[in-house]
Design a protein around this motif. Structure first.
Motif, PDB file in Angstrom:
ATOM      1  N   VAL A 210      19.820  -0.883  -2.831  1.00 25.29           N
ATOM      2  CA  VAL A 210      18.486  -1.074  -2.263  1.00 25.29           C
ATOM      3  C   VAL A 210      17.477  -1.394  -3.363  1.00 25.29           C
ATOM      4  N   SER A 211      16.777  -2.497  -3.216  1.00 27.00           N
ATOM      5  CA  SER A 211      15.676  -2.881  -4.111  1.00 27.00           C
ATOM      6  C   SER A 211      14.419  -3.039  -3.267  1.00 27.00           C
ATOM      7  N   LEU A 212      13.331  -2.421  -3.737  1.00 29.86           N
ATOM      8  CA  LEU A 212      12.130  -2.333  -2.912  1.00 29.86           C
ATOM      9  C   LEU A 212      10.922  -2.080  -3.793  1.00 29.86           C
ATOM     10  N   SER A 213       9.795  -2.697  -3.445  1.00 27.74           N
ATOM     11  CA  SER A 213       8.534  -2.472  -4.151  1.00 27.74           C
ATOM     12  C   SER A 213       7.436  -2.202  -3.129  1.00 27.74           C
ATOM     13  N   ILE A 214       6.720  -1.083  -3.301  1.00 26.30           N
ATOM     14  CA  ILE A 214       5.627  -0.711  -2.409  1.00 26.30           C
ATOM     15  C   ILE A 214       4.353  -0.620  -3.229  1.00 26.30           C
ATOM     16  N   ASP A 215       3.327  -1.321  -2.795  1.00 25.17           N
ATOM     17  CA  ASP A 215       2.085  -1.408  -3.558  1.00 25.17           C
ATOM     18  C   ASP A 215       1.247  -0.141  -3.450  1.00 25.17           C
ATOM     19  N   VAL A 216       0.424   0.081  -4.461  1.00 26.99           N
ATOM     20  CA  VAL A 216      -0.570   1.139  -4.412  1.00 26.99           C
ATOM     21  C   VAL A 216      -1.498   0.899  -3.230  1.00 26.99           C
ATOM     22  N   GLY A 217      -1.717   1.925  -2.415  1.00 24.80           N
ATOM     23  CA  GLY A 217      -2.613   1.820  -1.287  1.00 24.80           C
ATOM     24  C   GLY A 217      -2.026   1.172  -0.048  1.00 24.80           C
ATOM     25  N   GLU A 218      -0.740   0.871  -0.074  1.00 28.35           N
ATOM     26  CA  GLU A 218      -0.094   0.216   1.070  1.00 28.35           C
ATOM     27  C   GLU A 218       0.351   1.250   2.096  1.00 28.35           C
ATOM     28  N   MET A 219       0.358   0.859   3.367  1.00 28.08           N
ATOM     29  CA  MET A 219       1.064   1.606   4.402  1.00 28.08           C
ATOM     30  C   MET A 219       2.330   0.823   4.714  1.00 28.08           C
ATOM     31  N   PHE A 220       3.463   1.491   4.644  1.00 26.53           N
ATOM     32  CA  PHE A 220       4.760   0.817   4.684  1.00 26.53           C
ATOM     33  C   PHE A 220       5.671   1.574   5.642  1.00 26.53           C
ATOM     34  N   PHE A 221       6.289   0.853   6.572  1.00 23.09           N
ATOM     35  CA  PHE A 221       7.163   1.463   7.564  1.00 23.09           C
ATOM     36  C   PHE A 221       8.632   1.176   7.236  1.00 23.09           C
TER      37      PHE A 221
END
Length: 235
Positions: free
Chosen positions: A32-43
């Motif tokens: 699994v490779s994944l990037s979630i930004d600062v301040g993001e809402m991610f489901f």
């Protein structure tokens, strides 16, 4: 690298080729490779057993991966030990699917825990606890022993505890599983409020109603493999 997850930066969570398995031969996550930004809402969506809960456990470092790199706010979790890891965890709020509440303590005591370990003032803690209970329609449960609550009420207390200390990163596992439609709306309002206040919010769910009409990113897991990341359709 910074050790403060509220520090300025573009990425809050970074996973690179992360895999996790359990004995004897259960593959929970695969490459699994994944990037979630600062301040993001991610489901994170997927059926039971897809790997959603495992992914949240790895991000909070409740468990280590078998392979791959996990960074939270620029911190390589493999390199954090002792006080440095504890300090990072204080800035991460987690609402567990199995609650992990202290059932012999009052509702207010459960919610206050994360603020107490961060040495908040008692008056500040009391105001925050009452505010959260009001928002979740549980104001009359302030002094109730948590073990006496229904599962739906315990679920809301779990969420209140997770957001109480205004974490930089909020990880929420199936927040609406025991809730009716009206209460689901209140829970999502609280999560959106936390997000608008600056928190990065990651929600694992199989409840399509809570992401169907948003424009946040939605990642689907199937048998531990990412099957796609998309923007939810806006009606």
């Amino acid at each position: 690298m910074t050790e403060n997850p509220s520090a300025t930066g573009d990425t809050m969570v970074e996973l690179i080729k992360v895999s996790k398995s359990y004995p004897p031969d259960v593959i929970a996550l695969s490459n699994v490779s994944l990037s979630i930004d600062v301040g993001e809402m991610f489901f994170i969506i997927g059926k039971s057993g897809a790997g959603k809960t495992t992914l949240l456990k790895l991000i909070s470092y409740m468990e280590p991966p078998n392979s791959g790199l996990i960074e939270v706010a620029g911190n390589d979790l493999r390199r954090l030990k002792g006080n440095k890891l504890a300090k990072l965890r204080q800035r991460i709020g987690v609402a567990y699917q199995d609650f992990k509440l202290l059932l012999d303590r009052t509702v207010s005591e459960n919610i206050a825990i994360s603020m107490e370990v961060s040495y908040k003032q008692p008056s500040q803690i009391q105001r925050r606890v009452r505010s959260l209970l009001d928002q979740l329609q549980l104001a009359d449960k302030h002094n109730t022993i948590t073990g006496e609550l229904s599962r739906g009420e315990q679920q809301r207390i779990t969420l209140a505890r997770a957001v109480a200390n205004s974490p930089a990163l909020l990880l929420v596992d199936e927040p609406t599983g025991n809730l009716d439609a009206e209460t689901t709306v209140r829970v999502m309002q609280l999560l959106h409020k936390s997000n608008k206040s600056g928190a990065t919010v990651v929600i694992a769910t199989h409840d399509e109603s809570i992401y169907r009409n948003t424009d946040h990113r939605v990642m689907e897991l199937r048998q531990g493999i990412i099957r796609g990341v998309r923007k939810a359709a806006v009606s």
